[in-house]
Motif scaffolding. Sequence first.
Motif, short mmCIF file in Angstrom:
data_model
loop_
_atom_site.label_atom_id
_atom_site.label_comp_id
_atom_site.label_asym_id
_atom_site.label_seq_id
_atom_site.Cartn_x
_atom_site.Cartn_y
_atom_site.Cartn_z
N LEU A 1 -0.52 11.44 -2.63
CA LEU A 1 0.27 10.95 -1.52
C LEU A 1 1.27 9.86 -1.92
O LEU A 1 2.17 9.54 -1.17
CB LEU A 1 -0.65 10.41 -0.42
CG LEU A 1 -1.65 11.41 0.19
CD1 LEU A 1 -2.55 10.72 1.20
CD2 LEU A 1 -0.92 12.59 0.82
N GLY A 2 1.08 9.28 -3.09
CA GLY A 2 1.99 8.23 -3.55
C GLY A 2 1.24 6.92 -3.75
O GLY A 2 0.02 6.88 -3.72
N PRO A 3 1.97 5.83 -3.96
CA PRO A 3 3.42 5.77 -4.02
C PRO A 3 3.95 6.33 -5.36
O PRO A 3 3.42 5.98 -6.42
CB PRO A 3 3.74 4.29 -3.93
CG PRO A 3 2.47 3.61 -3.56
CD PRO A 3 1.37 4.50 -4.02
N GLY A 4 4.96 7.18 -5.27
CA GLY A 4 5.61 7.64 -6.48
C GLY A 4 6.77 6.75 -6.87
O GLY A 4 7.33 6.90 -7.95
N THR B 1 -1.07 10.78 9.58
CA THR B 1 0.31 10.93 9.11
C THR B 1 0.83 9.70 8.38
O THR B 1 1.88 9.78 7.73
CB THR B 1 1.25 11.21 10.30
OG1 THR B 1 1.23 10.09 11.20
CG2 THR B 1 0.83 12.48 11.04
N GLN B 2 0.13 8.56 8.48
CA GLN B 2 0.58 7.35 7.82
C GLN B 2 -0.62 6.66 7.17
O GLN B 2 -1.75 6.78 7.65
CB GLN B 2 1.24 6.39 8.82
CG GLN B 2 2.46 6.98 9.53
CD GLN B 2 3.01 6.03 10.57
OE1 GLN B 2 3.72 5.08 10.23
NE2 GLN B 2 2.68 6.27 11.83
N PHE B 3 -0.35 5.94 6.13
CA PHE B 3 -1.42 5.28 5.38
C PHE B 3 -0.82 4.05 4.69
O PHE B 3 0.38 4.01 4.40
CB PHE B 3 -2.02 6.22 4.33
CG PHE B 3 -1.18 7.41 4.04
CD1 PHE B 3 -1.43 8.63 4.66
CD2 PHE B 3 -0.09 7.33 3.18
CE1 PHE B 3 -0.63 9.74 4.41
CE2 PHE B 3 0.71 8.43 2.93
CZ PHE B 3 0.44 9.64 3.55
N PHE B 4 -1.65 3.06 4.46
CA PHE B 4 -1.17 1.88 3.75
C PHE B 4 -2.33 1.20 3.07
O PHE B 4 -3.51 1.51 3.33
CB PHE B 4 -0.40 0.95 4.68
CG PHE B 4 -1.21 0.07 5.61
CD1 PHE B 4 -0.92 -1.27 5.73
CD2 PHE B 4 -2.23 0.58 6.39
CE1 PHE B 4 -1.62 -2.09 6.60
CE2 PHE B 4 -2.94 -0.23 7.26
CZ PHE B 4 -2.63 -1.58 7.37
N GLY B 5 -2.01 0.29 2.17
CA GLY B 5 -3.08 -0.39 1.44
C GLY B 5 -2.56 -1.56 0.65
O GLY B 5 -1.35 -1.72 0.43
N GLY C 1 3.09 4.18 3.46
CA GLY C 1 3.72 5.48 3.26
C GLY C 1 3.43 6.40 4.44
O GLY C 1 2.57 6.12 5.28
N ALA C 2 4.16 7.51 4.49
CA ALA C 2 4.00 8.48 5.57
C ALA C 2 4.18 9.88 5.02
O ALA C 2 4.97 10.10 4.10
CB ALA C 2 5.02 8.21 6.68
N SER D 1 8.75 7.51 -0.95
CA SER D 1 9.42 6.68 0.05
C SER D 1 8.50 5.62 0.63
O SER D 1 8.67 5.21 1.78
CB SER D 1 9.98 7.58 1.17
OG SER D 1 10.95 8.47 0.68
N TRP D 2 7.55 5.16 -0.15
CA TRP D 2 6.69 4.06 0.32
C TRP D 2 7.52 2.79 0.42
O TRP D 2 8.47 2.58 -0.34
CB TRP D 2 5.52 3.86 -0.63
CG TRP D 2 4.45 4.90 -0.52
CD1 TRP D 2 4.58 6.24 -0.74
CD2 TRP D 2 3.08 4.70 -0.18
NE1 TRP D 2 3.39 6.89 -0.56
CE2 TRP D 2 2.44 5.96 -0.21
CE3 TRP D 2 2.32 3.58 0.15
CZ2 TRP D 2 1.09 6.12 0.07
CZ3 TRP D 2 0.98 3.73 0.43
CH2 TRP D 2 0.37 4.99 0.39
N GLN D 3 7.12 1.92 1.35
CA GLN D 3 7.79 0.63 1.54
C GLN D 3 6.80 -0.51 1.38
O GLN D 3 5.62 -0.38 1.73
CB GLN D 3 8.41 0.55 2.93
CG GLN D 3 9.48 1.57 3.20
CD GLN D 3 10.07 1.40 4.59
OE1 GLN D 3 10.21 0.29 5.10
NE2 GLN D 3 10.42 2.52 5.21
#
Length: 807
Positions: free
Chosen positions: A106-109, A515-519, A529-530, A537-539
């Motif tokens: 899922l990323g972040p890439g 649909t969205q995740f963060f850490g 990310g989403a 496209s993580w922020q």
Amino acid sequence: SAVVLLEQMTARACIFCQLHTNLLVCADHNQAVRRLGLILLLLTGCSHWTADSRQRIAEDAPDAAAAYFAAKRGNVDVVAKWAEAREQLRSQRRAAVVIKQPWTFLGPGNVGGRTRPLLIDPSAPDTMYAGVVSGGVFKTTDGGAHWTPTGDEMANLAVNSLAMADAQTIYAGTGEGYFREDIRGTAMAIRGDGIFVTHDAAATWMQLPSTKNNDDFHWVNDLAISTHDPHRIYAATRTGVWRSNDEGASWNRVLATTVKGGCLDLALRGGTDGDYLFASCGVFEQATVYRSKNAESDDAWTPVLSPDGMSRTSIAIAPSNPSVVYALAAVNPSQLLLGVYRSDHDGDPNTWTLQQSRDGQSVGSLILENPSSATDNICSDGHDPNNTVPMGWHCNTIAVDPLDPNRVWAAGVDLFRSDDGGKTWGLASFWWDPASSHADHHSIHFDPRYDGASNQRMIVTNDGGVYRSDNPNAALATGPKATCDQRATSVAWTSLNHNYGGTQFYHGAVTNDGTQFFGGVQDNGTVWGAVAAGSDSWQRIWGGDGGYVAIDPNRQFVVLCESQGGAIVRSADGFTGHFQSYINPSSDSFLFITPFFFDPNNTLRLWTGGTRLYRRDSPSAIWTTASKSFDGQITSIAIAPGNSSLVLAGTTVGSIYRSTTATTDAAVTWPGVHPRDGWLSSIAFDPANANVVYATYALFGGPHVYRSIDAGVTWTAIDNGIPDIAAHSIAVGPSSTLYAGTDLGVFVSNDSGASWSHDDTLPSVITEWLIIARGQRGPALYAFTHGRGVWRMELTEPNERRRTAAR
């Protein structure tokens, strides 16, 4: 117009502070705007910054992060423990769980990790290989537009050096041997385990048996391959320079040393009759550059450069005139710049001239330190003090333009270029500018097709991954105030972090709809990310070192995250909203990564802890002291589903405390039990049965998974099939299927913990947090790893799983 200008400057200041999380160096295009933006911030506030959050936010703290890592596992040789665990997995017969659904990255890439070596295939320059210090080897075949991890089966992922014999054969050395453990004060070194090789362009890797469990190859700092014989390899390690004439099957030491750090850098001169090799040895002690004109023989090596006080030194030979050799040297004990040296006579002794020293006046004197903080006084016209941050031990690299022996590049925190052989310098990158290259550079490379005009492509590696410049020969920032305005250089930088998944997570959360995740992540704050945006496209939504996070399942616009030391912040309007601080009681001691959790039965209530537990019953309430001091700092908290009064808490020493009246106003009594010594890393209730609870332990030397069937009163070890490996989290899936996150990835149990199998389909990297949440089609398992980003696996129904015989 004045109001508009102020609003624009405030917005720029807020954006910068959000990205870099250091109010004291909040920077716009000049120091005057830095100060004005700071005043505006203090007066008006901006999203992500409030009056009380200013007291709690901080920059990332790599020393504290390393100490946290060590405390969880104990003072042991972690790499040896990992190797023993892998060997146990290979040797024991076990039932392997076959899961029909694969893991999805899922990323972040786009959030790169610390990257030291880079290889460019000369026959296909869009093919490159990069070594991520905690993530193995990544490969791209399209110039960095996409990367693919290639070394997941390697027994050690601490890749610090790479060398290419041909397009198919590549060697990877492991172990970051620059004594980070001494500088950061952790007393725990995370070493490598020898050299790995691929003969199929990184499709598969194997460990060279001659370097496995070999003390001489615990720290492989550099590798070089003879231009005369691709079977001949040189390795610079902590015990000297080693040579193999048979592709690494056997080794002879050709240069022995006992200096601290051993040998750190190699530079091989092509086009000569023999292997003309330079080696730099020593850091934090008197260093020396040695040379052998025939390194393939057993001739003695000659010391050619060793000025008093020289510490870590990197070497570069001019490709267009190999008689020209440069050295970039740090100085003991400070690790600031000692000097840039040049020899026009093949590096012979007594032919080296000092081109640049730390004179305190020229921009070139800042090569091996943080140039921004070192010139605060200059940029503020004397209003701010300078802050010297030496980095010569950690980031120290030099390279010469392929066509011009007088154009030389040197880098520490930022990148510098000289067009007159190292006498004068200009600044080419500004680490605090999001459009520039990241901080802390480790290598500099040129496209094999470089012509200095239509192709000027230069690629660098640093603590933020891989970056490219297509115009490195453009105008630079020069003069006394070169560091004060990032617009003073025309050199442009492009991030090549695409699907470059080396992010180190501590914790994570997922929205109800999946649909969205963060850490929270090491070095890069809290990231979000989403699914719709994709892995690149993580922020970054909060700064410092990220830690625990939470999403209110009943009010998903309510988001919580933290920076180190329990600095919890809350947004009531989503991931990119206005964060307000939850200042924890300053009298307590909170862990570097402090646990906090919503009460699942009443998500207005929040729990956290230092040496005692604290409860906040609503966002407008104050923190209530909910327990007396425990026997260690609090590492985990669990609230029973359906019963807010039943709460369990674990500690750094292994105790589990329990209360059945946890929500009373008074500081209630919490009886404790002690299943074993060591860091209790997580506690989880079975969501279908609050009497069943699971706990994991990180410390080596005992069971790592426990189960209670009486709501935490008594505990039984249930880790049959899990080797002695640090466990960090546990998730309870459908039909009580268990998933344990460990230092070697994920283990699975289909029988409530009676037996466990290793999931070989996920990279065997540190998995800090597991969570069951909605996926794309139903329940899914999310893995937040410490070194390979976030992954999701859709869960199948129990009757769709089958056991197979052990491999």
